[in-house]
Design a protein around this motif. Structure first.
Motif, mmCIF file in Angstrom:
data_model
loop_
_atom_site.group_PDB
_atom_site.id
_atom_site.type_symbol
_atom_site.label_atom_id
_atom_site.label_comp_id
_atom_site.label_asym_id
_atom_site.label_seq_id
_atom_site.Cartn_x
_atom_site.Cartn_y
_atom_site.Cartn_z
ATOM 1 N N ARG A 185 8.247 -3.483 44.245
ATOM 2 C CA ARG A 185 9.120 -4.492 44.843
ATOM 3 C C ARG A 185 10.457 -4.585 44.107
ATOM 4 O O ARG A 185 11.444 -5.060 44.649
ATOM 5 N N LEU A 186 10.494 -4.088 42.870
ATOM 6 C CA LEU A 186 11.723 -4.121 42.079
ATOM 7 C C LEU A 186 12.384 -2.756 41.939
ATOM 8 O O LEU A 186 13.602 -2.675 41.769
ATOM 9 N N PRO A 190 14.557 1.479 48.471
ATOM 10 C CA PRO A 190 15.030 0.417 49.360
ATOM 11 C C PRO A 190 15.212 -0.924 48.646
ATOM 12 O O PRO A 190 16.122 -1.688 48.982
ATOM 13 N N ASN A 191 14.379 -1.210 47.647
ATOM 14 C CA ASN A 191 14.517 -2.487 46.936
ATOM 15 C C ASN A 191 15.673 -2.481 45.951
ATOM 16 O O ASN A 191 16.303 -3.522 45.724
ATOM 17 N N ILE A 192 16.010 -1.316 45.396
ATOM 18 C CA ILE A 192 17.225 -1.204 44.574
ATOM 19 C C ILE A 192 18.447 -1.485 45.449
ATOM 20 O O ILE A 192 19.343 -2.256 45.085
ATOM 21 N N ALA A 193 18.475 -0.867 46.626
ATOM 22 C CA ALA A 193 19.605 -1.046 47.552
ATOM 23 C C ALA A 193 19.688 -2.496 48.032
ATOM 24 O O ALA A 193 20.780 -3.078 48.103
ATOM 25 N N SER A 228 21.570 -3.246 39.349
ATOM 26 C CA SER A 228 20.394 -3.036 40.202
ATOM 27 C C SER A 228 19.508 -1.927 39.638
ATOM 28 O O SER A 228 18.274 -2.024 39.686
ATOM 29 N N PHE A 229 20.128 -0.884 39.097
ATOM 30 C CA PHE A 229 19.341 0.186 38.466
ATOM 31 C C PHE A 229 18.731 -0.291 37.144
ATOM 32 O O PHE A 229 17.604 0.089 36.799
ATOM 33 N N GLU A 230 19.462 -1.134 36.416
ATOM 34 C CA GLU A 230 18.919 -1.670 35.159
ATOM 35 C C GLU A 230 17.686 -2.537 35.426
ATOM 36 O O GLU A 230 16.698 -2.484 34.691
ATOM 37 N N ARG A 231 17.734 -3.310 36.508
ATOM 38 C CA ARG A 231 16.597 -4.155 36.897
ATOM 39 C C ARG A 231 15.395 -3.284 37.265
ATOM 40 O O ARG A 231 14.264 -3.544 36.848
ATOM 41 N N ALA A 232 15.651 -2.226 38.037
ATOM 42 C CA ALA A 232 14.578 -1.293 38.409
ATOM 43 C C ALA A 232 14.006 -0.620 37.160
ATOM 44 O O ALA A 232 12.782 -0.487 37.011
ATOM 45 N N ALA A 233 14.890 -0.221 36.250
ATOM 46 C CA ALA A 233 14.463 0.449 35.022
ATOM 47 C C ALA A 233 13.587 -0.476 34.177
ATOM 48 O O ALA A 233 12.593 -0.048 33.593
ATOM 49 N N PRO A 268 18.982 3.203 30.937
ATOM 50 C CA PRO A 268 18.390 1.864 30.811
ATOM 51 C C PRO A 268 16.863 1.885 30.738
ATOM 52 O O PRO A 268 16.262 1.010 30.108
ATOM 53 N N LEU A 269 16.234 2.898 31.331
ATOM 54 C CA LEU A 269 14.771 2.990 31.285
ATOM 55 C C LEU A 269 14.288 3.223 29.850
ATOM 56 O O LEU A 269 13.371 2.553 29.361
ATOM 57 N N ARG A 270 14.942 4.156 29.155
ATOM 58 C CA ARG A 270 14.537 4.439 27.760
ATOM 59 C C ARG A 270 14.820 3.238 26.856
ATOM 60 O O ARG A 270 14.032 2.931 25.951
ATOM 61 N N LYS A 271 15.922 2.550 27.132
ATOM 62 C CA LYS A 271 16.273 1.368 26.332
ATOM 63 C C LYS A 271 15.237 0.262 26.557
ATOM 64 O O LYS A 271 14.738 -0.359 25.612
ATOM 65 N N ALA A 272 14.892 0.022 27.822
ATOM 66 C CA ALA A 272 13.913 -1.025 28.144
ATOM 67 C C ALA A 272 12.535 -0.667 27.610
ATOM 68 O O ALA A 272 11.784 -1.539 27.154
ATOM 69 N N LEU A 273 12.201 0.614 27.627
ATOM 70 C CA LEU A 273 10.886 1.045 27.153
ATOM 71 C C LEU A 273 10.728 0.744 25.659
ATOM 72 O O LEU A 273 9.650 0.350 25.199
#
Length: 316
Positions: A185-186, A190-193, A228-233, A268-273
């Motif tokens: 959902r995040l 389509p949810n990023i867009a 939006s990509f940071e939120r998904a990440a 952002p994915l590696r940072k969030a991880l």
């Protein structure tokens, strides 16, 4: 690895692909039909039969010892049935039985499409050489699969590793699955867009409002698109870290259309991880893009068929 040949089917909402594949994962013969996704179940099955029929005209067909099927899900491998969300005509459809009948009684292995892509990545791609891995497909939905102790781990019904429906936001948006705040959902395309549009991002003159267009805008410096990509990440990182904490994986492979966004997603994915995967035994976890391309579903279905043969190599 076996020198046997196997047949493979990759069944999705857009296309039904089939192939004869050798023990090295090389596709030797292929066939394809559009999925008549809006039609009744028998019409969809006829398209599958046409793909298999085309494969049987090859002289190599006679050497195929099993058929692997990777299907959009949910699937139920224990019952041999499929109920793909994007093919409404198939609900508890007895696909294994029908394919077995058409193929003259060959053994049939059924797995979900996320598990199939995992099998392909472990055999041929970015998870090769890793005994414990999570592979994800981030596109219209978010699916996945697990490799544990060097073997594909599809689970009893073939759906294990379905990371898209781990809840990462207890009070989040309701997900069509019935839960709240799911990774899908995040983090799905389509949810990023949708999130970008709701927060003021606007498509360019071409009107492209897909996640790929959001990724391009983020690369060009648009802060709403990047957010939006940071939120998904962040959602993906939370799901990956939860999985790693539960079963001790050392690599997560991200594929699918959203996975092709490159640094816009992976930075952002590696940072969030690093924020989520904090326990000592998950700190070495790496996240990498998938390597297998559009044939991953077929290659993974073939891997499942090969693994089911007597005396199959454990690494498949």
């Amino acid at each position: 690895m076996h020198t046997d040949l196997v047949a493979a089917l990759d069944i999705g909402g857009t296309k039904i692909a089939g192939a004869v594949v050798d023990g090295h994962g090389t596709i030797l013969v292929r066939a394809q039909r559009p999925t008549p996704a809006r039609e009744d179940g028998d019409t969809v099955m006829r398209a599958v039969e046409e793909v298999l029929g085309e494969l049987t005209t090859s002289p190599l067909w006679g050497r195929a010892r099993a058929i692997g099927i990777g299907s959009a899900g949910p699937v139920d491998a224990s019952a041999g049935t499929v109920s793909p969300v994007n093919v409404p005509g198939w609900r508890d459809f007895p696909l294994v039985e029908r394919v077995r009948a058409v193929s003259g009684g060959l053994p049939v292995e059924l797995i979900g499409d996320g598990v199939a892509i995992t099998a392909a990545e472990h055999w041929q791609g970015a998870a090769r050489g890793h005994d414990n891995a999570l592979c994800m497909v981030v596109s219209t939905g978010v699916g996945g699969g697990l490799v544990l102790n060097g073997r594909l781990h599809p689970g009893p019904t073939g759906n294990a590793g379905h990371i898209g429906h781990i809840s990462v936001d207890l009070d989040g948006d309701p997900c069509p699955c019935g839960s709240r705040g799911c990774v899908e959902r995040l983090a799905s395309g389509p949810n990023i867009a949708r999130h970008a549009l709701e927060n003021g991002w606007r498509p360019g003159p071409d009107g492209d409002a897909t996640a790929a267009a959001v990724a391009a805008a983020a690369r060009a410096g648009d802060p709403v698109a990047a957010a939006s990509f940071e939120r998904a990440a962040q959602a993906l990182a939370a799901g990956i870290a939860a999985t790693a904490t539960l079963v001790e994986i050392d690599i997560a492979v991200v594929g699918g259309g959203v996975g092709k966004a490159g640094d816009v997603l992976f930075t952002p994915l590696r940072k969030a991880l690093a924020d989520y995967a904090t326990l000592s035994f998950v700190r070495r976890l790496t996240v990498v893009p998938a390597r297998t391309g559009t044939d991953a579903g077929l290659v993974g279905a073939a891997a499942a068929a090969l693994a089911g043969l007597p005396g199959a190599a454990a690494g498949v």
